[in-house]
Structures are given as C-alpha cells and as structure tokens.
Design a protein around this motif. Structure first.
Motif, short mmCIF file in Angstrom:
data_model
loop_
_atom_site.label_atom_id
_atom_site.label_comp_id
_atom_site.label_asym_id
_atom_site.label_seq_id
_atom_site.Cartn_x
_atom_site.Cartn_y
_atom_site.Cartn_z
N THR A 1 -2.75 -10.25 -3.66
CA THR A 1 -3.58 -9.40 -2.81
C THR A 1 -3.38 -9.72 -1.34
O THR A 1 -3.37 -8.82 -0.49
CB THR A 1 -5.05 -9.56 -3.20
OG1 THR A 1 -5.21 -9.25 -4.59
CG2 THR A 1 -5.94 -8.65 -2.37
N HIS B 1 -0.08 -8.14 -0.22
CA HIS B 1 -0.20 -6.68 -0.17
C HIS B 1 -1.04 -6.22 1.01
O HIS B 1 -0.67 -5.26 1.71
CB HIS B 1 -0.81 -6.18 -1.48
CG HIS B 1 -0.91 -4.69 -1.56
ND1 HIS B 1 0.19 -3.87 -1.75
CD2 HIS B 1 -2.00 -3.85 -1.46
CE1 HIS B 1 -0.20 -2.61 -1.78
NE2 HIS B 1 -1.52 -2.57 -1.61
N ALA B 2 -2.14 -6.90 1.26
CA ALA B 2 -2.99 -6.53 2.39
C ALA B 2 -2.27 -6.75 3.71
O ALA B 2 -2.39 -5.94 4.65
CB ALA B 2 -4.29 -7.34 2.35
N LEU C 1 1.05 -6.70 4.32
CA LEU C 1 2.16 -5.78 4.54
C LEU C 1 1.69 -4.34 4.69
O LEU C 1 2.27 -3.57 5.46
CB LEU C 1 3.16 -5.89 3.40
CG LEU C 1 3.87 -7.25 3.28
CD1 LEU C 1 4.84 -7.24 2.10
CD2 LEU C 1 4.61 -7.59 4.57
N THR C 2 0.65 -3.96 3.97
CA THR C 2 0.15 -2.58 4.10
C THR C 2 -0.63 -2.39 5.38
O THR C 2 -0.74 -1.27 5.89
CB THR C 2 -0.73 -2.22 2.90
OG1 THR C 2 -1.78 -3.19 2.77
CG2 THR C 2 0.07 -2.18 1.62
N ALA C 3 -1.19 -3.48 5.92
CA ALA C 3 -1.92 -3.35 7.19
C ALA C 3 -0.99 -3.03 8.34
O ALA C 3 -1.42 -2.49 9.37
CB ALA C 3 -2.68 -4.64 7.48
N THR C 4 0.30 -3.36 8.20
CA THR C 4 1.27 -3.11 9.26
C THR C 4 2.15 -1.90 8.93
O THR C 4 3.27 -1.80 9.41
CB THR C 4 2.17 -4.33 9.45
OG1 THR C 4 2.84 -4.63 8.22
CG2 THR C 4 1.35 -5.54 9.89
N ALA C 5 1.62 -1.01 8.08
CA ALA C 5 2.41 0.17 7.70
C ALA C 5 2.74 0.99 8.94
O ALA C 5 1.87 1.30 9.76
CB ALA C 5 1.62 1.02 6.70
N HIS D 1 7.71 -5.96 -2.66
CA HIS D 1 7.71 -5.16 -1.42
C HIS D 1 9.09 -5.18 -0.76
O HIS D 1 9.58 -4.14 -0.31
CB HIS D 1 6.65 -5.70 -0.46
CG HIS D 1 5.29 -5.15 -0.72
ND1 HIS D 1 4.79 -4.03 -0.09
CD2 HIS D 1 4.29 -5.57 -1.54
CE1 HIS D 1 3.57 -3.78 -0.51
NE2 HIS D 1 3.23 -4.71 -1.39
N ARG E 1 10.86 -1.56 -0.34
CA ARG E 1 10.59 -0.99 0.98
C ARG E 1 11.43 -1.71 2.03
O ARG E 1 11.82 -2.87 1.84
CB ARG E 1 9.10 -1.08 1.33
CG ARG E 1 8.19 -0.33 0.38
CD ARG E 1 6.76 -0.29 0.89
NE ARG E 1 6.69 0.43 2.17
CZ ARG E 1 5.55 0.60 2.84
NH1 ARG E 1 4.42 0.08 2.38
NH2 ARG E 1 5.54 1.26 3.98
N TYR F 1 11.52 -3.28 5.73
CA TYR F 1 10.62 -3.80 6.75
C TYR F 1 11.41 -4.28 7.95
O TYR F 1 12.50 -4.84 7.82
CB TYR F 1 9.80 -4.97 6.20
CG TYR F 1 8.74 -4.57 5.19
CD1 TYR F 1 7.48 -4.14 5.61
CD2 TYR F 1 9.02 -4.58 3.82
CE1 TYR F 1 6.52 -3.76 4.69
CE2 TYR F 1 8.06 -4.20 2.91
CZ TYR F 1 6.82 -3.79 3.34
OH TYR F 1 5.87 -3.40 2.42
#
Length: 326
Positions: A90, A93-94, A96-100, A204, A208, A210
C-alpha cells in the motif's frame, strides 16, 4: 497416567504452569501419586519435575491450553505478517499514484519507503554491539507475543489458560529467549513489509513508465551528486544500473521526457537498495537460547519449574495470600 512429552519445552512449560497453580492455590489434587510416579521413573531433577507435572490429573487441561496457545501464536504471526505485507504494498502504491502525471522524486521515495526499515535495523545492530547480544526485545515482536496471549485467552477462556500463558512468559523471559523471539518476529514483519514493497514496485515498474527527478530548495546540485555517488556504490557492485553525474544533472528539472537510460538507472538505484535492505534483515533463532536436555545448565539458564524438591506423599503446599495494603 504417564504422557510422553512432545518436546522438552512442552514439559518445561507444563511444569512451570503447575508451579504457578500450586503457588496460588496450594497442592493440586493427585500430587502424592504424581510424586510417586516421578520418583519411580527416576532421572535427574528436571526429568522428575516434568514427570510429576505430566502425572497430575490437571495435566490434560494444561496440555490442551498449551495447544491453544500454540495455535494462537501461529495465528497472531500470520495476521501481523499479512498486515505488514499489505502495508508495504500500500505504501508503494500510494507513493507512485500520488505522483501520477509527474516525475517521481527519487530521494523522497527512498526516504519514505526504506528510511524507517534501515533506521530500525541500524538501531538494532547498535544495541546488539553495545550489549553483547543481550539487547531488549523489539517493540513490534513484543506486540505480536502480546496479541498471541490475548488470542489464546479469547479462544480458550478456561482456568488453565491463564497460568499457562504466565508460565510461557516466565520461562522465555528468564531464559533470555523472549528477547530473541521478539527480535526475530520484528525482523520477520519488516521482511514482510519490504517484500510487499518489492512486489508492488516491480509490478508498477513492469507495467508503467516512470520518470524520476530530484528537487531542492536549500541544497546545491553537487550535494545530490555526492549523495548519489555514495548511494550507488552497493547497488552498482551488485550489478544494478545506477545514475552517473550527467544523469543526476539532467534529472534536476521535473520532466516526463527523461531518457530511458536515466529512468532505468534511477529505478535500479531504488530496487538495489530495496534488495540490500531485504538481505540485511537477519532472522535469529531463539531456540538456541534454551540449552539442550542434559547439558546441566537448565537451572542457570531457565527457572527450573516446580519446587526445589519433590514434595513427600501427603504434603500440602501452603496457599499464598495476597498482601493487604497498609
């Protein structure tokens, strides 16, 4: 009726639970016959005390309580390990998704994901070095053991469970095994956390693309170049791609068009340090703290459960009464 112990530790725990019951409630029923059985069986002091405990009528209920305690301990370890695994995944994930839609701040990611695990490992190693291995138990491990005791009492609220839990706590504490067991559990949970981080990070990075950058308000570029050179030593030695000075310079400004080689290098630095932190987590074996049977050191290492001598037939152990406040 004689019951063959499944292990020496089971016999020690059973005898300690009997001692605890007799301290608070006096001699148990059937103590005279149990003492006769123990004397007839013979052996050293430890063997006779354990034989007496198994020969008591209360032994079956204590053995059942011990089985519940084992099951509760296993359940507590499974629950906390799964929670640690999920927490690691978690966290990644939090992050990496926060910097989408924006580059990933590589130094902030390193600090967020690995700062606390590395810091706790260094503190543990420092305590081991300063105390010659006699360090205090890890707080996380103590929490797991406390959870196991609560689960055992929840699953089995019988009168035999409380003295059995107390006996286990006393035997492990006085032998020093509690410290190593709690430390091993702490390492296990940190390993689960890091495995969760690794699994989700690989997912990730595999699915994806990055870009990475670094930012600062008060530091200069040469500070980050020097820090990157130091951080790149071990991952580079292990074969991971690591950024060089030119890659550090081109990652100064946030950009989603970072060259693939630069992104691979920063990803290699992250994965390399994650693997290093995983490998550096030692798991100690607490069972080596308790000596093997027959080595003559039980009384010096673990409190010998039961009385110092077997009570003669007909002897009644006086019941202890709690002290009244003045």
């Amino acid at each position: 009726m004689w019951h063959r112990p499944d292990s020496r530790l089971e016999g020690i725990l059973l005898a300690e639970a009997v001692r605890s019951l007799e301290e608070t409630g006096g001699t148990l029923d059937g103590a005279a016959d149990a003492a006769a059985v123990a004397c007839a069986k013979g052996g050293n002091f430890e063997t006779r005390i354990i034989s007496r405990a198994y020969a008591l009528p209360a032994a079956p209920s204590l053995i059942a309580a011990l089985a519940h305690l084992r099951g509760a301990t296993f359940l507590a370890i499974v629950i906390t390990t799964v929670l640690a695994l999920v927490a690691g995944g978690t966290a990644v994930h939090a992050l990496l998704t926060a910097t989408a839609g924006a580059p990933v701040n590589v130094f902030l990611s390193l600090t967020t994901l690995l700062g606390l695990p590395i810091l706790t490992l260094l503190v543990w190693l420092l305590l081991v070095a300063m105390t010659a291995g006699r360090m205090g138990a890890g707080a996380i491990g103590r929490g797991v053991l406390a959870l196991a005791g609560r689960l055992a009492r929840w699953f089995d609220g019988g009168p035999a469970q409380v003295p059995l839990v107390r006996a286990a706590a006393r035997v492990f504490a006085e032998s020093g095994a509690a410290r190593w067991l709690a430390s091993a559990l702490s390492h296990l949970l940190w390993l689960a956390y890091l495995l969760g981080v690794l699994a989700v990070l690989l997912l990730h990075f595999s699915t994806r693309e990055y870009a990475f950058n670094w930012e600062t308000t008060i530091l200069a570029q040469h500070h980050y170049q020097a820090a990157t050179e130091v951080l790149a030593v071990l991952p580079g030695w292990l074969g991971f791609p690591v950024p060089d000075a030119s890659m550090v310079a081109e990652s100064r400004k946030p950009s989603l068009t970072t060259p693939a080689a630069t992104s691979h290098a920063w990803a290699g630095l992250l994965l390399g340090w994650l693997l290093i932190t995983l490998v550096a987590r030692p798991l100690k074996r607490p069972d080596r703290v308790i000596p093997s049977a027959g080595d003559g050191s039980l009384e010096e290492t673990v409190r010998v459960p039961g009385p110092r001598r077997l009570p003669p037939p007909g002897h009644q152990t006086p019941r202890r009464h709690p002290r009244r406040g003045r």
